[in-house]
Design an enzyme around this catalytic site. Structure first.
Site, PDB file in Angstrom:
ATOM      1  N   GLU A   1      -6.287   6.623  -1.565  1.00 44.85           N
ATOM      2  CA  GLU A   1      -6.048   5.499  -0.740  1.00 44.85           C
ATOM      3  C   GLU A   1      -6.552   4.181  -1.362  1.00 44.85           C
ATOM      4  OE1 GLU A   1      -4.372   4.831   2.202  1.00 44.85           O
ATOM      5  OE2 GLU A   1      -3.754   7.069   2.063  1.00 44.85           O
TER       6      GLU A   1
ATOM      7  N   HIS B   1       0.908  -1.117  -0.101  1.00 45.16           N
ATOM      8  CA  HIS B   1       0.011   0.123  -0.140  1.00 45.16           C
ATOM      9  C   HIS B   1       0.923   1.135   0.065  1.00 45.16           C
ATOM     10  CE1 HIS B   1      -3.743   2.495   1.301  1.00 45.16           C
ATOM     11  NE2 HIS B   1      -2.540   3.281   1.829  1.00 45.16           N
ATOM     12  N   GLU B   2       2.033   1.398   0.768  1.00 48.43           N
ATOM     13  CA  GLU B   2       2.780   2.320   0.843  1.00 48.43           C
ATOM     14  C   GLU B   2       3.599   2.675  -0.361  1.00 48.43           C
ATOM     15  OE1 GLU B   2       2.298   4.701   3.150  1.00 48.43           O
ATOM     16  OE2 GLU B   2       0.845   3.241   4.310  1.00 48.43           O
TER      17      GLU B   2
END
Length: 290
Positions: free
Chosen positions: A180, A132-133
């Site tokens: 996100e 995700h990061e």
């Protein structure tokens, strides 16, 4: 960590191969917003960047081949899968489960993961968090992410006028929430299992080291559908909008539903088929706590 699991690395992967449509739309709207350039020049000065870097390197542990090597291997594999240059990864002692990314101009970007998050999830889930990061870096979110973290504190001091400053803050928060969704897709590309990504979101919503083994992912996904059903009437839709307009992240149940749905689409399956080559990585599902 004896078992072997088949995954795919995604050669030639580009951000727009997996970017969420809402992210695309919000990014274009943000670029057109008056005052954005001034906000970036005002808030993201070299002194600010150096402060974040020095604070992080002084109070966190840098992961590497000789420092937390199991976690380091998760980072290496995730970077291979997403076809991205490897950033630094730091582990920070902190009681709140969280992870974040910081990208500085002309410097190596870094990811920070809090110890409370590591205690909450297993290794496959941790790798999806890293994915995700990495998605933020793959999509060049760095400048806007940093701006989002600072704008709430500094908006009243910007020479933009209170209405425009508030509008700027609102637009940036909207962009962050949309970004996100994209990065949850990056997490899925790394884990290649939507239930792993959804499980992280479930544990962040209502988990603890004690409760997490008792949580039921299918029940959580059913809860996500119940949340979505609230949009069927005007009151529910209005209340959802009021609840989320100032958040930096979409609510976890919505994120779980979004990433689960994308996993079943032809776009996701085609992306794996056309960009991937298979290779073996060590399975880490049984490794829970550090």
């Amino acid at each position: 960590m004896d078992n072997v699991d088949d995954k795919s690395i995604l050669t030639g992967l580009r951000a727009n191969h997996f970017r969420h449509p809402l992210d695309l739309q919000a990014t274009e709207s943000l670029k057109q917003l008056p005052g954005l350039g001034l906000a970036i020049r005002t808030l993201l000065r070299p002194t600010v960047e150096h402060f974040f870097y020095l604070e992080n390197i002084a109070t966190s542990v840098l992961v590497g081949p000789d420092q937390l090597p199991d976690i380091y291997s998760l980072l290496v594999e995730a970077c291979q899968i997403l076809d991205i240059e490897q950033p630094q990864l730091y582990i920070k002692q902190h009681p709140i489960p969280n992870a974040y990314t910081f990208a500085m101009r002309g410097k190596q970007p870094f990811i920070v993961v809090h110890t409370a998050l590591i205690e909450l999830i297993n290794a496959k889930e941790l790798q999806s968090v890293i994915g995700h990061e990495l998605g933020h870096l793959k999509c060049d979110h760095g400048v806007y992410l940093t701006l989002a973290n600072l704008i709430a504190l500094a908006a009243s001091q910007l020479p933009l006028g209170p209405v425009l400053a508030q509008n700027l803050q609102s637009q940036i928060m909207e962009w962050v929430r949309c970004a996100e969704f994209t990065c949850d897709r990056a997490a899925l590309l790394v884990s290649q299992d939507s239930r792993t990504v959804a499980s992280v979101l479930m544990k962040l919503t209502g988990g603890s080291a004690t409760l997490s083994p008792q949580l039921n992912l299918d029940a959580f996904l059913a809860q996500a559908q119940a949340y979505e059903d609230l949009s069927h009437d005007q009151l529910g839709l209005f209340l959802k909008q009021m609840r989320t307009q100032d958040l930096t992240h979409p609510v976890p149940v919505l994120r779980a539903k979004e990433v689960t749905q994308w996993h079943s689409t032809q776009d996701y399956q085609k992306l794996l088929q056309t960009r991937s080559i298979n290779y073996n990585v060590e399975a880490t599902g049984g490794w829970r706590n550090w």
